[in-house]
Design an enzyme around this catalytic site. Structure first.
Site, PDB file in Angstrom:
ATOM      1  N   SER A 147       0.889  -1.136  -0.020  1.00 41.70           N
ATOM      2  CA  SER A 147      -0.057   0.071  -0.127  1.00 41.70           C
ATOM      3  C   SER A 147       0.804   1.295  -0.104  1.00 41.70           C
ATOM      4  O   SER A 147       0.448   2.566  -0.179  1.00 41.70           O
ATOM      5  CB  SER A 147      -0.846  -0.270   1.402  1.00 41.70           C
ATOM      6  OG  SER A 147       0.105  -0.247   2.427  1.00 41.70           O
ATOM      7  N   ASP A 388      -1.402   6.131  12.249  1.00 44.76           N
ATOM      8  CA  ASP A 388      -0.763   5.390  11.123  1.00 44.76           C
ATOM      9  C   ASP A 388       0.679   6.147  10.770  1.00 44.76           C
ATOM     10  O   ASP A 388       0.390   7.211  10.104  1.00 44.76           O
ATOM     11  CB  ASP A 388      -1.715   5.338   9.947  1.00 44.76           C
ATOM     12  CG  ASP A 388      -1.183   4.731   8.755  1.00 44.76           C
ATOM     13  OD1 ASP A 388       0.048   4.466   8.782  1.00 44.76           O
ATOM     14  OD2 ASP A 388      -1.728   4.517   7.672  1.00 44.76           O
ATOM     15  N   HIS A 391       1.768   5.091   6.494  1.00 48.13           N
ATOM     16  CA  HIS A 391       1.357   5.748   5.159  1.00 48.13           C
ATOM     17  C   HIS A 391       1.659   7.360   5.205  1.00 48.13           C
ATOM     18  O   HIS A 391       1.660   8.031   6.315  1.00 48.13           O
ATOM     19  CB  HIS A 391       0.038   5.531   4.959  1.00 48.13           C
ATOM     20  CG  HIS A 391      -0.173   4.116   4.835  1.00 48.13           C
ATOM     21  ND1 HIS A 391      -0.642   2.879   5.809  1.00 48.13           N
ATOM     22  CD2 HIS A 391      -0.004   2.949   3.863  1.00 48.13           C
ATOM     23  CE1 HIS A 391      -0.672   1.880   5.187  1.00 48.13           C
ATOM     24  NE2 HIS A 391      -0.517   1.674   4.370  1.00 48.13           N
TER      25      HIS A 391
END
Ligand SMILES: *[C@@H]1O[C@H](CO)[C@@H](O)[C@H](O)[C@H]1NC(C)=O
Ligand SMILES: *[C@@H]1O[C@H](CO)[C@@H](O)[C@H](O)[C@H]1NC(C)=O
Ligand SMILES: *[C@@H]1O[C@H](CO)[C@@H](O)[C@H](O)[C@H]1NC(C)=O
Ligand SMILES: *[C@@H]1O[C@H](CO)[C@@H](O)[C@H](O)[C@H]1NC(C)=O
Ligand SMILES: *[C@@H]1O[C@H](CO)[C@@H](O)[C@H](O)[C@H]1NC(C)=O
Ligand SMILES: *[C@@H]1O[C@H](CO)[C@@H](O)[C@H](O)[C@H]1NC(C)=O
Ligand SMILES: *[C@@H]1O[C@H](CO)[C@@H](O)[C@H](O)[C@H]1NC(C)=O
Length: 414
Positions: A147, A388, A391
């Protein structure tokens, strides 16, 4: 300086990998990427202009757009530039997934969008979408990985589409495990291929894969690689999925004999399988291969401010001065270096680790998603568990990786 020494001292991998990934594992937000509610609909014929191919115009590459000989573009600093950055606006790019739309998700500061990467030894050319599309005419550019790589793909799509006048035909198709952005006028495509370990694994289903249970097939890659064949520009990346535990269940040699492998060993064997495919299948006259080094994480704020016990949450500025976090594993880095160097096919490294290490401010933190959903109010009140710090928000750090990729493609074109 003291900080630096501290982080260098703890450069042994496993406690670090363990801490980060158990944290992630228990928070369970990480690697559930492609899981995204909109997965089933297509953005076919996003604009409905006629499907005409634009006449070819040779592009002019001026001398000041060329990277000077010997300049290491990955060595440099982030310069405040709120005049020319960001290169596109978050709300003008409909192709971003929730994981990166930090503003829409409520992030109060937007300073992270206003930094330009400035190499120490030379300048990067300004990103020009039409030039890139001319380079991509009748070609395919494919990003392969997890990702984080999807973030780089989306950044590239946004960089390109923001410069195309409305009414120009472009489409986004989802053909799991691929996403394909097509610019009809140039017969060009920018694609993404989900393969978090590059080699085959039980996590290869684009939307329905286990996060905690992992099993990799270290000598098998054909299922994926047959879909990479003939692609003009391939950009590979794989790191964070490996770093869940110090060892990983894997098969090698016999597909029924599952054994626990040391992660470093497993990574090396997987890279060798990948390298064999590169050697046997890439035609260096027609194709070009890139490898993106590990994208840093900012999971422990004591690494950059010893007095703080948090993570990337509430960080608004890049780190100044030298910094390398313990999450970026040097052994993995040397495996990548050794294997890409030993290849007869030229694989260009995009060594984005150091430049991105500085960007503790660039992550989604609590303004990202978790298993396809934005965080709840309660979860947001607990950034220590739910941030997070893997990312990146977009526009943001991955745009700079793409500016460098663009600079290299432009140079090669000339
Ligand atoms: C850009 O940054 C400068 C220096 O920090 C600041 O004075 C100025 O107000 C900013 N401009 C915009 C449009 O945000
Ligand atoms: C479009 O590009 C593909 C390669 O991506 C190529 O095979 C095809 O021939 C091109 N089509 C035209 C009409 O040039
Ligand atoms: C996801 O995969 C599991 C195991 O392969 C399967 O049992 C389950 O039905 C799948 N779920 C969906 C929504 O496809
Ligand atoms: C490997 O698989 C076994 C059996 O499923 C499991 O008990 C073990 O924890 C796994 N090892 C790792 C490193 O995940
Ligand atoms: C895994 O292998 C690496 C490299 O050979 C070694 O440095 C490390 O200590 C090993 N880790 C374990 C847990 O055996
Ligand atoms: C974020 O950091 C600022 C100082 O930089 C501090 O004043 C503020 O309280 C912090 N916010 C939270 C929610 O921790
Ligand atoms: C990437 O750059 C860092 C320094 O910024 C260096 O230590 C590392 O060896 C480089 N990696 C590769 C694979 O060349």
């Amino acid at each position: 300086m003291k900080q630096l020494q501290d982080s260098r001292r703890i450069h042994f991998i496993f406690p670090v990998a363990l801490a980060s990934l158990l944290l992630l594992g228990s928070a369970r937000f990480i690697l559930d990427y492609l899981k995204n509610n909109e997965y089933h609909f297509r953005w076919q014929s996003y604009f409905s202009a006629e499907n005409k191919v634009r006449p070819k115009i040779p592009i002019l590459v001026s001398n000041d757009e060329i990277i000077e000989d010997g300049c290491n573009v990955f060595d440099g600093q982030w310069i405040w530039d709120n005049v020319t950055y960001p290169l596109y606006r978050e709300d003008s790019c409909p192709f971003l997934v929730k994981q990166s739309t930090c503003q829409r998700n409520g992030r109060p500061d937007s300073l992270y969008q206003n930094w330009r990467w400035q190499p120490n030894g030379c300048n990067l050319p300004r990103f020009n979408a039409l030039k890139l599309l001319e380079i991509l005419r009748d070609k395919r550019l494919m990003f392969v990985g997890d990702s984080i790589q999807r973030g780089m793909f989306e950044s590239m799509v946004c960089l390109v589409q923001s410069a195309l006048p409305d009414g120009r035909k472009k489409s986004m198709e989802r053909i799991p495990p691929r996403k394909v952005f097509t610019i009809q006028e140039f017969n060009a495509s920018i694609e993404y291929y989900w393969a978090p370990f590059l080699i085959e694994s039980i996590s290869d289903h684009a939307t329905n894969h286990t996060v905690r249970k992992r099993l990799v097939k270290l000598d098998e890659i054909a299922k994926h690689s047959k879909q990479w064949e003939g692609v003009d520009f391939l950009v590979f990346e794989s790191y964070v999925w490996w770093m869940y535990k110090p060892s990983i269940n894997a098969t090698y040699g016999s597909s029924s004999d599952v054994q626990e492998f040391n992660v470093t060993t497993a990574y090396r064997l997987a890279m060798e399988t990948w390298a064999n495919w590169i050697e046997s299948s890439i035609n260096p006259n027609k194709q070009k291969v890139f490898f993106v080094t590990m994208s840093p994480t900012h999971l422990w704020s004591w690494e950059w401010s010893p007095e703080r016990d948090g993570n990337c949450f509430n960080e608004s500025y890049p780190i100044e001065g030298s910094y390398w976090g313990t999450g970026s594993n040097q052994e993995i880095m040397s495996i990548v270096k050794k294997i890409t160097k030993s290849l007869k096919v030229n694989v260009q490294l995009l060594n984005i680790t150091q430049m991105s290490e500085y960007r503790k401010d660039g992550h989604s933190s609590i303004y990202g998603e978790r298993q396809g959903k934005l965080l709840t109010k309660e979860q947001r009140l607990d950034p220590k568990t739910y941030s997070d710090c893997i990312h990146w928000c977009l526009p943001g750090v991955p745009d700079a990786w793409n500016e460098i990729l663009y600079a290299i493609l432009l140079q090669d074109y000339r």
